[in-house]
Write an enzyme that holds these catalytic residues in place. Structure first.
Site, PDB file in Angstrom:
ATOM      1  N   GLN A 180       0.838  -1.203   0.000  1.00 33.45           N
ATOM      2  CA  GLN A 180       0.000   0.000   0.000  1.00 33.45           C
ATOM      3  C   GLN A 180       0.871   1.251   0.000  1.00 33.45           C
ATOM      4  O   GLN A 180       1.937   1.289   0.616  1.00 33.45           O
ATOM      5  CB  GLN A 180      -0.891  -0.019   1.238  1.00 33.45           C
ATOM      6  CG  GLN A 180      -1.880   1.126   1.318  1.00 33.45           C
ATOM      7  CD  GLN A 180      -2.766   1.014   2.542  1.00 33.45           C
ATOM      8  OE1 GLN A 180      -2.828  -0.036   3.180  1.00 33.45           O
ATOM      9  NE2 GLN A 180      -3.441   2.086   2.902  1.00 33.45           N
ATOM     10  N   SER A 231       4.537  -6.034   3.013  1.00 29.31           N
ATOM     11  CA  SER A 231       3.260  -5.858   3.702  1.00 29.31           C
ATOM     12  C   SER A 231       2.128  -6.465   2.873  1.00 29.31           C
ATOM     13  O   SER A 231       2.076  -7.681   2.683  1.00 29.31           O
ATOM     14  CB  SER A 231       3.037  -4.374   4.008  1.00 29.31           C
ATOM     15  OG  SER A 231       1.916  -4.179   4.849  1.00 29.31           O
ATOM     16  N   LEU A 232       1.234  -5.657   2.331  1.00 31.36           N
ATOM     17  CA  LEU A 232       0.172  -6.157   1.471  1.00 31.36           C
ATOM     18  C   LEU A 232       0.713  -7.055   0.364  1.00 31.36           C
ATOM     19  O   LEU A 232       0.092  -8.056  -0.015  1.00 31.36           O
ATOM     20  CB  LEU A 232      -0.574  -4.977   0.843  1.00 31.36           C
ATOM     21  CG  LEU A 232      -1.398  -5.289  -0.419  1.00 31.36           C
ATOM     22  CD1 LEU A 232      -2.637  -6.063  -0.041  1.00 31.36           C
ATOM     23  CD2 LEU A 232      -1.704  -4.026  -1.177  1.00 31.36           C
ATOM     24  N   ARG A 248      -8.689  -7.831   5.094  1.00 37.08           N
ATOM     25  CA  ARG A 248      -7.563  -7.142   5.730  1.00 37.08           C
ATOM     26  C   ARG A 248      -7.740  -5.630   5.647  1.00 37.08           C
ATOM     27  O   ARG A 248      -7.568  -4.906   6.631  1.00 37.08           O
ATOM     28  CB  ARG A 248      -6.275  -7.577   5.033  1.00 37.08           C
ATOM     29  CG  ARG A 248      -4.974  -6.986   5.586  1.00 37.08           C
ATOM     30  CD  ARG A 248      -3.818  -7.502   4.719  1.00 37.08           C
ATOM     31  NE  ARG A 248      -2.515  -7.186   5.272  1.00 37.08           N
ATOM     32  CZ  ARG A 248      -1.793  -6.130   4.966  1.00 37.08           C
ATOM     33  NH1 ARG A 248      -2.287  -5.234   4.113  1.00 37.08           N
ATOM     34  NH2 ARG A 248      -0.594  -5.935   5.494  1.00 37.08           N
ATOM     35  N   HIS A 276       1.220  -1.770  11.282  1.00 39.45           N
ATOM     36  CA  HIS A 276       2.350  -2.557  11.787  1.00 39.45           C
ATOM     37  C   HIS A 276       2.769  -2.099  13.190  1.00 39.45           C
ATOM     38  O   HIS A 276       3.955  -1.945  13.479  1.00 39.45           O
ATOM     39  CB  HIS A 276       3.518  -2.518  10.806  1.00 39.45           C
ATOM     40  CG  HIS A 276       3.166  -3.101   9.474  1.00 39.45           C
ATOM     41  ND1 HIS A 276       2.899  -4.445   9.297  1.00 39.45           N
ATOM     42  CD2 HIS A 276       2.963  -2.522   8.262  1.00 39.45           C
ATOM     43  CE1 HIS A 276       2.571  -4.663   8.041  1.00 39.45           C
ATOM     44  NE2 HIS A 276       2.592  -3.519   7.395  1.00 39.45           N
ATOM     45  N   GLN A 281       1.666 -10.269  11.062  1.00 39.55           N
ATOM     46  CA  GLN A 281       2.227  -9.185  10.251  1.00 39.55           C
ATOM     47  C   GLN A 281       1.581  -7.838  10.564  1.00 39.55           C
ATOM     48  O   GLN A 281       2.233  -6.793  10.502  1.00 39.55           O
ATOM     49  CB  GLN A 281       2.056  -9.533   8.772  1.00 39.55           C
ATOM     50  CG  GLN A 281       2.803  -8.618   7.831  1.00 39.55           C
ATOM     51  CD  GLN A 281       2.005  -8.348   6.575  1.00 39.55           C
ATOM     52  OE1 GLN A 281       0.985  -7.679   6.616  1.00 39.55           O
ATOM     53  NE2 GLN A 281       2.474  -8.864   5.466  1.00 39.55           N
TER      54      GLN A 281
END
Length: 314
Positions: free
Chosen positions: A13, A94-95, A119, A203, A252
């Protein structure tokens, strides 16, 4: 014949932008937008072609958009036989980890899209419930940033390291007042902080409610044994067919993204000599060049950017 081991990396993202699907709309792989739309209820064609950039910043929409473009870019690179060697591993920032899991065979496109939608919703709801933000500390060593963050937390501030992106680039996440403290003290450790335009303190422990909500969706998801190792954000370890991805993906959301370590796992332990970034923008390529100057890195962010193999390797 080319035998350079290739690692595939997928952005997260923040790489979304208005019209990001335009370069891909006439490719055969554009049909993936219909598949993602069908399982998520979002019109991906509209998101990727016409949605204003400001609206596209919304966490859930941004994540679906970046995920879909990453899969289209991968499909087109495979269709053109243009990855430049045998693919030996994947990783995503991440994503981007969800696109990596699709490519590695651990999730179907529809299964991953369902999780990405869940998510994004969970992260957006957690961010709306508790105000937070993120910033990137540049130029300062990681150890100094970690020490500064611990110092501010000891004083009652709510701030954590969120991404270890590359040497001299560490993202912090938490309460806006605590991040203002980091910004004010960054010069004392030889750095400076740049604000990030994000919708929450990702995060970090602020995402615990999102991790709980996503965890339920992950437990219901149909994961298969991965055909390729995927390097996990939470520990920079490569997991093969035995990876516990429901647990890793849930962790995560509240754990730092160890991207620098993940790249070292790809290039050192797994022997990748070419890393191919698949998706919008070239953010990961810039980070990778700072992490390992000896690895070749190419970005596929449009059909015109599909890497051509050298004549000697064809």
């Amino acid at each position: 014949m080319n035998h350079v081991p290739v690692g595939l990396v997928f952005p997260g993202q923040g790489t979304q932008k208005q019209g990001m699907g335009e370069p891909w709309r006439d490719t055969p792989s554009w049909e993936l937008t219909a598949e993602v739309s069908a399982v998520t209820g979002e019109d991906l064609s509209e998101l990727l072609l016409h949605t204003p950039g400001e609206h596209l910043r919304r966490t859930d929409l941004a994540q679906l958009s970046v995920f879909t473009v990453s899969l289209i870019a991968h499909a087109e690179a495979v269709r053109g036989d243009a990855l430049g060697g045998p693919v030996v591993a994947c990783a995503g920032h991440s994503l981007g980890e969800y696109a990596a899991l699709v490519v590695a065979g651990a999730l179907t496109v529809g299964g991953a899209a369902t999780l990405v939608a869940a998510r994004g919703r969970a992260m957006r709801e957690a961010a709306l419930a508790r105000e937070g933000t993120m910033g990137v500390v540049v130029a300062a060593p990681l150890a100094e940033v970690e020490a500064l963050v611990r110092e501010i937390r000891a004083e009652g501030g709510q701030v954590w390291v969120a991404n270890v992106n590359a040497p001299g680039q560490t993202v912090v996440s938490g309460d806006p007042d605590a991040l203002a403290e980091v910004a004010g003290r960054a010069a004392s450790i030889g750095g400076r902080m740049l604000d990030l335009q994000v919708g929450g303190a990702f995060h970090s422990p602020y995402m615990a409610p999102a991790a709980d909500a996503l965890g339920r969706a992950l437990r219901e998801a149909a994961f298969a044994p991965a055909r390729l190792p995927v390097v996990a954000n939470v520990d920079a370890v490569a997991y093969g067919a035995d990876g516990d991805w429901p647990a890793l993906c849930a962790r995560q959301l509240t754990s730092p993204v160890l991207w620098e370590g993940s790249v070292h796992t790809l290039t050192r332990r797994l022997g990748c000599r070419r890393l191919v970034e698949l998706g919008p923008g070239r953010t990961l390529a810039g980070l990778i060049r700072r992490i390992d100057r000896d690895v070749e890195v190419v970005s596929v962010d449009s059909p015109h950017a599909v890497p051509a193999r050298p004549v000697s390797e064809r």
